[in-house]
Design an enzyme around this catalytic site. Sequence first.
Site, PDB file in Angstrom:
ATOM      1  N   VAL A  16       0.839  -1.205   0.000  1.00  0.00           N
ATOM      2  CA  VAL A  16       0.000   0.000   0.000  1.00  0.00           C
ATOM      3  C   VAL A  16       0.876   1.259   0.000  1.00  0.00           C
ATOM      4  CG1 VAL A  16      -1.849   1.253   1.176  1.00  0.00           C
ATOM      5  CG2 VAL A  16      -1.829  -1.246   1.219  1.00  0.00           C
ATOM      6  N   VAL A 126     -11.628  -0.435   4.986  1.00  0.00           N
ATOM      7  CA  VAL A 126     -12.820  -1.285   4.955  1.00  0.00           C
ATOM      8  C   VAL A 126     -12.966  -2.049   3.648  1.00  0.00           C
ATOM      9  CG1 VAL A 126     -15.342  -1.260   4.968  1.00  0.00           C
ATOM     10  CG2 VAL A 126     -14.084  -0.086   6.752  1.00  0.00           C
ATOM     11  N   GLY A 181       0.447 -15.711  -4.956  1.00  0.00           N
ATOM     12  CA  GLY A 181       0.546 -14.496  -4.145  1.00  0.00           C
ATOM     13  C   GLY A 181      -0.801 -13.873  -3.807  1.00  0.00           C
ATOM     14  N   ASP A 195     -10.281 -10.850   9.119  1.00  0.00           N
ATOM     15  CA  ASP A 195     -10.147  -9.631   8.323  1.00  0.00           C
ATOM     16  C   ASP A 195     -11.528  -9.035   8.014  1.00  0.00           C
ATOM     17  OD1 ASP A 195      -8.397  -7.933   6.358  1.00  0.00           O
ATOM     18  OD2 ASP A 195      -9.979  -8.744   5.085  1.00  0.00           O
ATOM     19  N   LYS A 199     -13.477  -5.462   9.355  1.00  0.00           N
ATOM     20  CA  LYS A 199     -14.034  -4.484   8.415  1.00  0.00           C
ATOM     21  C   LYS A 199     -15.525  -4.240   8.674  1.00  0.00           C
ATOM     22  CE  LYS A 199     -10.647  -5.669   4.842  1.00  0.00           C
ATOM     23  NZ  LYS A 199     -10.360  -6.551   3.706  1.00  0.00           N
TER      24      LYS A 199
HETATM   25  N1  HSE Z   1      -6.275  -9.611   2.881  1.00  0.00           N
HETATM   26  C1  HSE Z   1      -7.375  -8.804   2.455  1.00  0.00           C
HETATM   27  C2  HSE Z   1      -8.144  -9.499   1.358  1.00  0.00           C
HETATM   28  C3  HSE Z   1      -6.967  -7.463   1.921  1.00  0.00           C
HETATM   29  O1  HSE Z   1      -7.808 -10.609   0.963  1.00  0.00           O
HETATM   30  O2  HSE Z   1      -9.129  -8.935   0.914  1.00  0.00           O
HETATM   31  C4  HSE Z   1      -6.562  -6.515   2.986  1.00  0.00           C
HETATM   32  O3  HSE Z   1      -7.582  -6.309   3.917  1.00  0.00           O
END
Ligand code: HSE
Length: 425
Positions: A16, A126, A181, A195, A199
């Site tokens: 990022v 988010v 990747g 994750d 969010k």
């Molecule tokens: N690892 C997250 C995803 C991206 O696979 O969407 C970063 O939040």
Amino acid sequence: MEDRRIKIGLIGLGTVGSGVYKTLESFEEIEIVKIAVKNKNKNRNIQNLDYSLLTEDPYEIVNNPEIDIVCELIGGINPAFELIEKSIKQGKHIVTANKELLAKKGEEIFNFAEKYNKVILYEAAVAGGIPIIMPIKTILAGNKINKLEAILNGTTNYILTKMDTENSSYDEVLKESQTLGYAEADPTSDVEGYDAAYKITTLATLAFKQKIRIEDVYREGITKIRSEDMKAANDLGYKIKLIASAKMDDENCADVRVHPMLIPKNSTLAHINYVTNAVSLTGHPVGHITLSGPGAGEFPTASSVVGDILAIATEIKTTDYPLPMMRCNHNKIAKCINILDTQNKYYLSLNAKNNKGVIGNIGNICAENDISLESIVQKYVCSDNTADITVITETCCEKNMQNAVKAFNESEFINKVNNLIRVQI
Ligand code: HSE
């Protein structure tokens, strides 16, 4: 002449950070004065990188009086939390992409920022490149939002899409995604739904204007989804997606969760494939809207970070109280329902013995637990004299469904409960 350029410090120069650096090159009014990294000597894939800006000490940014905005792009709680608090104390505004920090410490850092009249913007935290925070805070501010349904994790959506289109197993697709990747070497945060839970916690807090605590968010990942479930769902007219959802009922009780879900093939979210993310929201007076796009990646995420930087930069030149609509107020903690008390429809896959009365036994166990069946399918008997039976229930209580699963596990007719997945109502 006075230098009117806004000065930025970047903490983190990973995927990022690199995208932000490259994007900001074309903005003359913004100057990156320092970049904190773990290893100054690492070779980086940034053509015009000025290596003299790099430091291994983030406090060279935090304590630099020249810097107006600190951009935190390292993720995690420590040391991000401390660096943000100290930066605010030193008079800096914050832009962050740190979803875990916002979900776990949002209340603290927003209150802290308010005390020092600083703003924290987090559009990238988010849904990556999808603009959703700023729209909810500004142009949708006149709405009462009562429902969000979203695909907020690209890795899991990629895996589920591949399992669906290639009829492959979870393990096969995960391995391939790691090689390409798309998935991390340690995929836990993505595949176990953490994750997405971070969010949806932030998004629901914003949408409902009440603090959702991460402890109140039910979470389940995709590791138990089998290619057989994908196939059975398809046969019944559904796709399986990892859905992050948040609902607020008329009694002001929130239901916030992340889990796999069967959703009708013709629904909008069923068409969101591979690494694409989407957020559907329902509110009054706007009705129903869906935004979709890239939820991660160097440039999509940089788009949101740079947008936040420019929003602050524009304001601080002209006002002492920047961006009033973008500030957060987390005084009220939302009341949340326990998953056991929620009402859902279910997909249930059972492996049963090939005996007389098996289907009747399934029906009886469901009836004893106040569960009515919408459909029950057994296509054939396998060569080992067992049969896979797929059930879709009508809407019923989670507690009852869990009791039924216990009874199936104890039933002499049933070898195994293959899977239990909720179905969109
Ligand atoms: N690892 C997250 C995803 C991206 O696979 O969407 C970063 O939040």
